[in-house]
Design an enzyme around this catalytic site. Structure first.
Site, mmCIF file in Angstrom:
data_model
loop_
_atom_site.group_PDB
_atom_site.id
_atom_site.type_symbol
_atom_site.label_atom_id
_atom_site.label_comp_id
_atom_site.label_asym_id
_atom_site.label_seq_id
_atom_site.Cartn_x
_atom_site.Cartn_y
_atom_site.Cartn_z
ATOM 1 N N ASP A 1 -14.765 -22.612 -5.359
ATOM 2 C CA ASP A 1 -16.090 -22.103 -4.992
ATOM 3 C C ASP A 1 -16.463 -22.537 -3.583
ATOM 4 O O ASP A 1 -16.938 -21.737 -2.768
ATOM 5 C CB ASP A 1 -17.142 -22.621 -5.981
ATOM 6 C CG ASP A 1 -16.850 -22.201 -7.406
ATOM 7 O OD1 ASP A 1 -16.243 -21.138 -7.574
ATOM 8 O OD2 ASP A 1 -17.224 -22.939 -8.329
ATOM 9 N N THR B 1 0.808 -1.218 0.000
ATOM 10 C CA THR B 1 0.000 0.000 0.000
ATOM 11 C C THR B 1 0.841 1.268 0.000
ATOM 12 O O THR B 1 0.279 2.363 -0.077
ATOM 13 C CB THR B 1 -0.939 0.010 1.225
ATOM 14 O OG1 THR B 1 -0.181 -0.264 2.404
ATOM 15 C CG2 THR B 1 -2.013 -1.055 1.073
ATOM 16 N N GLY B 2 2.155 1.163 0.112
ATOM 17 C CA GLY B 2 3.000 2.345 -0.039
ATOM 18 C C GLY B 2 3.580 2.880 1.247
ATOM 19 O O GLY B 2 3.919 4.067 1.319
ATOM 20 N N LYS B 3 3.742 2.056 2.268
ATOM 21 C CA LYS B 3 4.300 2.544 3.539
ATOM 22 C C LYS B 3 5.772 2.922 3.377
ATOM 23 O O LYS B 3 6.195 4.009 3.790
ATOM 24 C CB LYS B 3 4.138 1.467 4.618
ATOM 25 C CG LYS B 3 2.699 1.056 4.871
ATOM 26 C CD LYS B 3 2.590 0.031 5.976
ATOM 27 C CE LYS B 3 3.187 -1.297 5.558
ATOM 28 N NZ LYS B 3 2.466 -1.922 4.429
ATOM 29 N N THR B 4 6.543 2.047 2.764
ATOM 30 C CA THR B 4 7.960 2.348 2.553
ATOM 31 C C THR B 4 8.131 3.493 1.558
ATOM 32 O O THR B 4 9.041 4.319 1.705
ATOM 33 C CB THR B 4 8.688 1.089 2.049
ATOM 34 O OG1 THR B 4 8.462 0.018 2.971
ATOM 35 C CG2 THR B 4 10.182 1.341 1.939
ATOM 36 N N GLU C 1 -19.022 -22.341 -16.056
ATOM 37 C CA GLU C 1 -18.828 -20.885 -16.090
ATOM 38 C C GLU C 1 -20.108 -20.160 -16.471
ATOM 39 O O GLU C 1 -20.385 -19.068 -15.968
ATOM 40 C CB GLU C 1 -17.705 -20.533 -17.078
ATOM 41 C CG GLU C 1 -16.352 -21.138 -16.733
ATOM 42 C CD GLU C 1 -15.850 -20.695 -15.375
ATOM 43 O OE1 GLU C 1 -16.259 -19.621 -14.904
ATOM 44 O OE2 GLU C 1 -15.049 -21.425 -14.777
ATOM 45 N N HIS D 1 -22.188 -19.702 -13.331
ATOM 46 C CA HIS D 1 -21.761 -18.531 -12.545
ATOM 47 C C HIS D 1 -22.322 -17.246 -13.143
ATOM 48 O O HIS D 1 -22.855 -16.393 -12.421
ATOM 49 C CB HIS D 1 -20.237 -18.449 -12.520
ATOM 50 C CG HIS D 1 -19.588 -19.433 -11.596
ATOM 51 N ND1 HIS D 1 -19.874 -19.509 -10.264
ATOM 52 C CD2 HIS D 1 -18.656 -20.389 -11.833
ATOM 53 C CE1 HIS D 1 -19.149 -20.459 -9.698
ATOM 54 N NE2 HIS D 1 -18.400 -21.023 -10.642
#
Length: 698
Positions: free
Chosen positions: A554, A260-263, A480, A483
């Site tokens: 599933d 997430t971009g901490k560093t 498929e 679904h």
């Protein structure tokens, strides 16, 4: 007249040059004592002693038989027995001068006259020599044994004794000193030498270091950037806050999921703040030597205080910041706790005038020690969540700076196609799209390349060469299509984006959905998603009246969702408003369950009841729309890939379609963007084990 320009000497370059050309590094520059002279002197002394001993032992090697011949010729002046083992023979001077057989002795004497004895020497035990000499005189009675005196002496070679004791220790000491000096001369900065093992390994970024990352390179995270920017402003102009009575915060903890971009945010702080920035990882404090972690913590804060105002950034602080007293089954855990104790002491020992701030990043803030996260140490905890739709758009714009893409690229569409993606995932999408475009010999990266990159990252590499029988392909197509049909007919199910029966990664088919980004989820929404997930197995039951092993993912998904409804979110009437979820992470060992065996049976019954109800619901929906399901499956068999427009032609537009609001997901497990189906490894496991197909695992 031209004005003369005053030349100012560059003292910085002079200092740099003087540091690089130290006296010990310049062989042509004197003024310093070289330790290697000690080696030379010691070697010279050893060789001198050996040479002196060789000069003193210039006697010619001989034997007892040669001695008897000299005795018969009356050439022996005297005999000396040294230490009862060395026989030294002295020849008469007149014999040396007159007789030809002693010519070599005359040549060795030179101009100094007669060579002093002993002239001949040989080794023989003293008692044996005495007996042999007595026997010789008894056989040669004409000789007068009194004419040749025999003396016995004891001599001590003190130099040899001393060297025998001293040389081994001296040799070991010299080797040890040589190794230590070699290690001291090695590069690597502090910590590279054995005597500097307790020094900090932090990398220093200051005004002389070119850090190119700034807050402009960090998209989204507006709240986090605002708080971090306030810390940077405090370091730049502390008077603005201290005049009002404010105090500098001791530390800020950056917490959030991976990627997430901490560093990256910490790098931006290093680029924005014009103060020294110390960066290191939590594992840098860990070493095999006892006490090294605490020593490195002390040295790190000592350096930071000397360069105050400054910032310390510790990445992955959970390596040393875990709660104390947990899982301490071995003595090795004490070393980590000692390091943590020293860190706590250093952070709480700051003076008000020491502007040193500690930034730390972790993916698991719940396992950190409470003493570390209390006010006065890490005063602020900044949570960085996965980016929402607007933030993903900004992240795409940043990573597209280095990509040559077509002008008509719809960035908003790309942001909508990547729900739940972190900043690192989006960077990977952009890079993968560029690689795909280069593989196709394109000059620009187009929209389809980005979509292929998303498919490649989420579902895996496309495998068109995988051999699938027509019967298996038909089962996959109906699976498929089931679904897609159920998700299309349910209000809260995620709308379909694309369905394919082309194998990707470990799956033989996949369906892409675009889940609604919401902050909270109710029971109806979870049940609709579960019903859509069971649509594949329900379609197999409705069409073929048999089920296969293709529904493993599933079943895993719906079981996890049903368990979350019952045990975590309190969405079950029988269990009630009770949760067994431990958000603090204090019961991470899991030795005991937080409920009784009777409650466990009830939980199992309710989970099974919820899943079975949605399965029967999916069967009923597909039975009522069997003709449309068959039409969709045949279209999928024909095209292998179908999109939303194809479903609209068969089912019509969804009456629940609406514009999705930009909000975050409550739980990633409830809002999966991709449903990868029919794992090929299920068949392999089924052939190895005798368990039912529904229980097979990859």
């Amino acid at each position: 007249m031209a004005q003369k320009k005053k030349i100012q000497p560059d003292f910085g370059q002079f200092r740099k040059k003087s540091q690089n050309n130290r006296p010990e590094d310049d062989p042509n520059k004197g003024g310093g004592f070289n330790f290697y002279w000690i080696y030379i002197v010691l070697i010279a002394i050893i060789f001198g002693i050996q040479l002196l001993g060789m000069m003193n032992t210039a006697a010619k090697k001989s034997s007892f038989n040669e001695l008897t011949s000299h005795l018969l010729n009356n050439d022996v002046e005297k005999i000396r027995v040294v230490n009862s083992k060395e026989i030294q023979v002295f020849i008469k001077p007149e014999s040396i001068k007159d007789k030809e057989e002693f010519k070599d002795l005359r040549n060795r004497s030179g101009s100094s006259g007669v060579l002093p004895g002993p002239h001949y020497v040989f080794q023989m035990p003293g008692d044996a020599f005495r007996d042999e000499l007595r026997s010789f005189y008894e056989e040669n009675t004409q000789l007068d044994r009194r004419e040749v005196p025999v003396t016995y002496e004891e001599q001590r070679d003190y130099w040899s004794d001393i060297l025998a004791w001293v040389l081994p220790f001296l040799f070991i000491f010299l080797i040890w000193m040589f190794i230590m000096r070699r290690m001291s001369s090695m590069g690597g900065g502090p910590g590279g030498q054995i005597f500097n093992i307790g020094k900090s390994k932090a990398q220093l970024f200051d005004k002389n270091t070119n850090v190119k990352v700034t807050f402009k390179d960090v998209a989204g995270m507006e709240g986090a950037k605002e708080e971090i920017q306030e810390i940077v402003n405090f370091l730049k102009s502390p008077e603005k806050y201290t005049n009002l009575g404010g105090k500098i915060p001791k530390g800020a903890l950056l917490a959030g999921p991976p990627g997430t971009g901490k560093t990256l945010l910490a790098k931006a702080v290093a680029g924005e703040a014009k103060v020294p920035f110390f960066s290191l990882s939590g594992s840098d404090f860990v070493e095999m030597f006892v006490g090294v972690g605490a020593s490195r913590v002390r040295d790190l804060f000592k350096q930071a205080k000397e360069k105050a105002p400054s910032i310390i950034f510790i990445d992955e602080i959970d390596a040393i910041g875990r709660a104390r007293g947990k899982a301490s089954f071995s003595g090795g855990n004490d070393e980590r706790e000692n390091t943590l104790n020293q860190l706590l002491t250093e952070m709480d020992g700051f003076q008000t005038n020491e502007t040193v701030i500690v930034l730390a990043a972790t993916n698991r803030p719940e396992i950190l020690d409470r003493a570390l996260t209390r006010a006065g140490r890490f005063d602020r905890t900044i949570y960085i969540d996965l980016p929402d739709l607007k933030e993903r758009k900004e992240i795409f714009k940043i990573h597209l700076r280095r990509i040559k893409y077509s002008q008509g690229l719809d960035i908003d569409f790309l942001a909508k196609q990547t729900p739940g993606f972190s900043g690192a995932d989006i960077a990977n999408v952009c890079n993968e799209a560029a690689l795909i475009a280069a593989r196709k010999d394109k000059s620009l990266v187009e929209l389809q390349d980005f979509l292929d990159a998303v498919d490649r990252i989420v579902a895996g590499l496309e495998k068109k060469s995988k051999i699938i029988t027509p019967e298996e392909k038909k089962v996959i197509a109906y699976h498929e299509a089931g679904h897609a049909t159920v998700s299309w007919l349910l209000e809260h199910a995620a709308p379909l984006v694309k369905v394919t029966i082309v194998p990707r990664g470990r799956s033989l088919g996949a369906a892409w959905y675009l889940p609604e980004e919401r902050q909270i989820t109710n029971a109806d929404q979870i049940q609709d998603e579960m019903c859509a997930a069971l649509g594949g197995r329900a379609a197999e039951k409705v069409i073929f009246d048999k089920i296969s092993t293709g529904a493993l993912s599933d079943l895993e998904k719906v079981t996890r969702q049903a368990q979350a409804m019952v045990t975590i979110f309190g969405l079950n009437d029988r269990i009630g408003n009770i949760t067994y979820y431990d958000s603090s992470g204090q019961n991470e060992l899991g030795f005991s369950k937080p409920y009784s065996e009777k409650t466990a049976e009830i939980i199992d019954e309710e989970v099974k009841k919820i899943v079975e109800a949605q399965y029967q619901r999916a069967i009923q929906l597909l039975t009522n729309n069997k003709e449309k399901l068959t039409e969709l499956a045949n279209l999928l068999l024909e095209k292998e890939v179908i999109f939303k427009n194809d479903l609209e032609q068969i089912f019509g537009k969804r009456k629940w379609d609406k514009e999705h609001h930009d909000s975050k997901n409550q739980d990633d497990s409830l809002d999966n963007s991709v449903d990868a189906e029919i794992d090929q490894s299920n068949e392999d496991e089924l052939s190895k084990t005798a368990v039912p197909a529904e229980e097979s695992k990859d």
